[in-house]
Design a protein around this motif. Structure first.
Motif, PDB file in Angstrom:
ATOM      1  N   MET A   1      24.323  -8.054  17.913  1.00 30.98           N
ATOM      2  CA  MET A   1      22.590  -8.577  17.751  1.00 30.98           C
ATOM      3  C   MET A   1      22.398  -9.339  18.829  1.00 30.98           C
ATOM      4  SD  MET A   1      20.798 -10.332  14.569  1.00 30.98           S
ATOM      5  CE  MET A   1      21.685  -9.066  13.344  1.00 30.98           C
ATOM      6  N   ASP A   2      21.012  -9.364  19.228  1.00 32.14           N
ATOM      7  CA  ASP A   2      20.312 -10.119  20.355  1.00 32.14           C
ATOM      8  C   ASP A   2      20.359 -11.379  19.969  1.00 32.14           C
ATOM      9  OD1 ASP A   2      17.522 -11.310  21.268  1.00 32.14           O
ATOM     10  OD2 ASP A   2      18.052  -9.511  22.573  1.00 32.14           O
ATOM     11  N   ASP A   3      20.792 -12.293  21.020  1.00 29.24           N
ATOM     12  CA  ASP A   3      20.672 -13.735  20.660  1.00 29.24           C
ATOM     13  C   ASP A   3      19.503 -14.375  20.248  1.00 29.24           C
ATOM     14  OD1 ASP A   3      23.263 -13.811  21.866  1.00 29.24           O
ATOM     15  OD2 ASP A   3      22.816 -14.451  23.935  1.00 29.24           O
ATOM     16  N   LEU A   4      18.318 -13.922  20.534  1.00 33.34           N
ATOM     17  CA  LEU A   4      17.211 -14.447  20.020  1.00 33.34           C
ATOM     18  C   LEU A   4      16.759 -14.167  18.607  1.00 33.34           C
ATOM     19  CD1 LEU A   4      14.461 -15.851  20.617  1.00 33.34           C
ATOM     20  CD2 LEU A   4      13.456 -13.351  21.211  1.00 33.34           C
ATOM     21  N   ILE A   5      17.163 -12.880  18.230  1.00 30.57           N
ATOM     22  CA  ILE A   5      17.130 -12.751  16.876  1.00 30.57           C
ATOM     23  C   ILE A   5      17.924 -13.362  16.101  1.00 30.57           C
ATOM     24  CG2 ILE A   5      17.604 -11.084  14.875  1.00 30.57           C
ATOM     25  CD1 ILE A   5      16.093  -8.728  16.986  1.00 30.57           C
ATOM     26  N   SER A   6      19.427 -13.618  16.605  1.00 30.16           N
ATOM     27  CA  SER A   6      20.458 -14.341  15.947  1.00 30.16           C
ATOM     28  C   SER A   6      19.883 -15.874  15.527  1.00 30.16           C
ATOM     29  CB  SER A   6      21.723 -14.388  16.754  1.00 30.16           C
ATOM     30  OG  SER A   6      22.280 -13.215  16.731  1.00 30.16           O
TER      31      SER A   6
ATOM     32  N   PRO B   1      -2.511 -24.144  12.977  1.00 25.81           N
ATOM     33  CA  PRO B   1      -1.628 -23.848  11.909  1.00 25.81           C
ATOM     34  C   PRO B   1      -0.149 -23.888  12.268  1.00 25.81           C
ATOM     35  CG  PRO B   1      -2.974 -21.850  13.295  1.00 25.81           C
ATOM     36  CD  PRO B   1      -3.315 -23.314  13.679  1.00 25.81           C
ATOM     37  N   LEU B   2       0.582 -23.728  11.556  1.00 26.38           N
ATOM     38  CA  LEU B   2       2.238 -23.835  11.730  1.00 26.38           C
ATOM     39  C   LEU B   2       2.512 -22.299  11.857  1.00 26.38           C
ATOM     40  CD1 LEU B   2       5.026 -24.998  11.772  1.00 26.38           C
ATOM     41  CD2 LEU B   2       4.739 -25.023   9.252  1.00 26.38           C
ATOM     42  N   VAL B   3       3.120 -21.826  12.923  1.00 26.71           N
ATOM     43  CA  VAL B   3       3.590 -20.586  13.251  1.00 26.71           C
ATOM     44  C   VAL B   3       5.155 -20.554  13.289  1.00 26.71           C
ATOM     45  CG1 VAL B   3       3.371 -18.497  14.520  1.00 26.71           C
ATOM     46  CG2 VAL B   3       1.381 -20.157  14.184  1.00 26.71           C
ATOM     47  N   TYR B   4       5.714 -19.742  12.391  1.00 31.52           N
ATOM     48  CA  TYR B   4       7.394 -19.573  12.722  1.00 31.52           C
ATOM     49  C   TYR B   4       7.721 -18.054  12.658  1.00 31.52           C
ATOM     50  CZ  TYR B   4       7.167 -20.199   7.581  1.00 31.52           C
ATOM     51  OH  TYR B   4       7.002 -20.374   6.136  1.00 31.52           O
ATOM     52  N   TRP B   5       8.938 -17.914  12.577  1.00 28.40           N
ATOM     53  CA  TRP B   5       9.477 -16.502  12.520  1.00 28.40           C
ATOM     54  C   TRP B   5      10.675 -16.446  11.704  1.00 28.40           C
ATOM     55  CZ3 TRP B   5       7.033 -12.901  15.360  1.00 28.40           C
ATOM     56  CH2 TRP B   5       5.651 -13.340  16.418  1.00 28.40           C
ATOM     57  N   MET B   6      10.791 -15.306  11.041  1.00 29.65           N
ATOM     58  CA  MET B   6      11.673 -15.155   9.957  1.00 29.65           C
ATOM     59  C   MET B   6      12.166 -13.729  10.113  1.00 29.65           C
ATOM     60  SD  MET B   6       9.488 -15.507   6.609  1.00 29.65           S
ATOM     61  CE  MET B   6      10.832 -14.824   5.275  1.00 29.65           C
ATOM     62  N   LYS B   7      13.103 -13.203   9.239  1.00 22.99           N
ATOM     63  CA  LYS B   7      13.770 -12.051   9.392  1.00 22.99           C
ATOM     64  C   LYS B   7      12.856 -10.898   8.698  1.00 22.99           C
ATOM     65  CE  LYS B   7      17.872 -13.225   7.148  1.00 22.99           C
ATOM     66  NZ  LYS B   7      19.119 -12.865   6.285  1.00 22.99           N
TER      67      LYS B   7
ATOM     68  N   ILE C   1      17.003 -16.995  15.346  1.00 28.56           N
ATOM     69  CA  ILE C   1      15.859 -17.102  14.467  1.00 28.56           C
ATOM     70  C   ILE C   1      16.473 -17.013  13.019  1.00 28.56           C
ATOM     71  CG2 ILE C   1      13.940 -15.871  13.365  1.00 28.56           C
ATOM     72  CD1 ILE C   1      13.153 -15.506  16.359  1.00 28.56           C
ATOM     73  N   THR C   2      17.480 -15.897  12.707  1.00 28.69           N
ATOM     74  CA  THR C   2      17.923 -15.625  11.309  1.00 28.69           C
ATOM     75  C   THR C   2      18.713 -16.691  11.103  1.00 28.69           C
ATOM     76  OG1 THR C   2      19.469 -14.204  12.353  1.00 28.69           O
ATOM     77  CG2 THR C   2      17.407 -13.366  11.656  1.00 28.69           C
ATOM     78  N   GLU C   3      19.752 -17.441  11.925  1.00 25.83           N
ATOM     79  CA  GLU C   3      20.466 -18.368  11.437  1.00 25.83           C
ATOM     80  C   GLU C   3      19.829 -19.839  11.236  1.00 25.83           C
ATOM     81  OE1 GLU C   3      23.427 -18.329  14.751  1.00 25.83           O
ATOM     82  OE2 GLU C   3      24.294 -16.337  14.120  1.00 25.83           O
ATOM     83  N   SER C   4      18.586 -19.953  11.751  1.00 28.39           N
ATOM     84  CA  SER C   4      17.804 -21.245  11.683  1.00 28.39           C
ATOM     85  C   SER C   4      16.800 -21.162  10.660  1.00 28.39           C
ATOM     86  CB  SER C   4      16.995 -21.643  12.960  1.00 28.39           C
ATOM     87  OG  SER C   4      18.045 -21.791  14.036  1.00 28.39           O
ATOM     88  N   GLU C   5      16.668 -22.364   9.929  1.00 31.03           N
ATOM     89  CA  GLU C   5      15.739 -22.598   8.868  1.00 31.03           C
ATOM     90  C   GLU C   5      14.253 -22.510   9.467  1.00 31.03           C
ATOM     91  OE1 GLU C   5      14.231 -25.642   5.683  1.00 31.03           O
ATOM     92  OE2 GLU C   5      16.433 -25.241   5.810  1.00 31.03           O
ATOM     93  N   MET C   6      14.118 -23.275  10.677  1.00 25.76           N
ATOM     94  CA  MET C   6      12.965 -23.206  11.347  1.00 25.76           C
ATOM     95  C   MET C   6      13.677 -23.579  12.810  1.00 25.76           C
ATOM     96  SD  MET C   6       9.520 -25.660  10.858  1.00 25.76           S
ATOM     97  CE  MET C   6       9.322 -24.799   9.377  1.00 25.76           C
ATOM     98  N   ILE C   7      13.059 -23.192  13.816  1.00 21.29           N
ATOM     99  CA  ILE C   7      13.273 -23.428  15.387  1.00 21.29           C
ATOM    100  C   ILE C   7      12.023 -23.144  16.043  1.00 21.29           C
ATOM    101  CG2 ILE C   7      14.108 -20.931  15.654  1.00 21.29           C
ATOM    102  CD1 ILE C   7      16.279 -22.291  17.549  1.00 21.29           C
ATOM    103  N   SER C   8      11.824 -24.139  16.986  1.00 21.32           N
ATOM    104  CA  SER C   8      10.812 -24.048  17.707  1.00 21.32           C
ATOM    105  C   SER C   8      10.600 -23.134  19.126  1.00 21.32           C
ATOM    106  CB  SER C   8      10.230 -25.707  18.282  1.00 21.32           C
ATOM    107  OG  SER C   8      11.135 -26.162  19.200  1.00 21.32           O
ATOM    108  N   MET C   9       9.608 -23.008  19.756  1.00 21.74           N
ATOM    109  CA  MET C   9       9.527 -22.217  20.943  1.00 21.74           C
ATOM    110  C   MET C   9      10.272 -22.948  21.934  1.00 21.74           C
ATOM    111  SD  MET C   9       8.244 -19.298  20.815  1.00 21.74           S
ATOM    112  CE  MET C   9       7.306 -18.713  22.283  1.00 21.74           C
ATOM    113  N   VAL C  10      10.072 -24.301  22.018  1.00 22.94           N
ATOM    114  CA  VAL C  10      10.607 -25.279  23.239  1.00 22.94           C
ATOM    115  C   VAL C  10      12.531 -24.920  22.902  1.00 22.94           C
ATOM    116  CG1 VAL C  10      10.993 -27.402  23.720  1.00 22.94           C
ATOM    117  CG2 VAL C  10       8.914 -26.824  23.234  1.00 22.94           C
TER     118      VAL C  10
END
Length: 85
Positions: free
Chosen positions: A1-6, A74-80, A8-17
């Protein structure tokens, strides 16, 4: 699986930084990949109005969200997405 997707899916919340630092990529490159993965259904963008009560809006040292400036953004985040459930 791609590192970026990993990340995101392993973190509760992660920033762009944090994504940029961990993957050694520019924010623009990460955003382009995020948008593509969203189109494919691997992840989804969540936008919440306002900020959580735990946000200090100290964005220069923030590691928990990607609010760009102040509490009115607004708060923007990514999830599965559906394809990863």
């Amino acid at each position: 699986m791609d590192d970026l997707i990993s990340l995101i899916t392993e973190s509760e919340m992660i920033s762009m930084v944090e994504l940029s630092d961990k993957l050694n990529m520019s924010k623009d490159m990460i955003l382009a990949r995020l948008e593509r993965y969203e189109q494919l259904g691997f992840i989804k963008r969540v936008v919440e109005k306002g900020t959580s009560s735990s946000c200090s809006c100290n964005c220069n040292s923030c590691k928990g969200c990607n609010i760009s400036k102040g509490p009115d953004k607004p708060l923007v985040y990514w999830m599965k997405g559906d394809r990863l459930k």
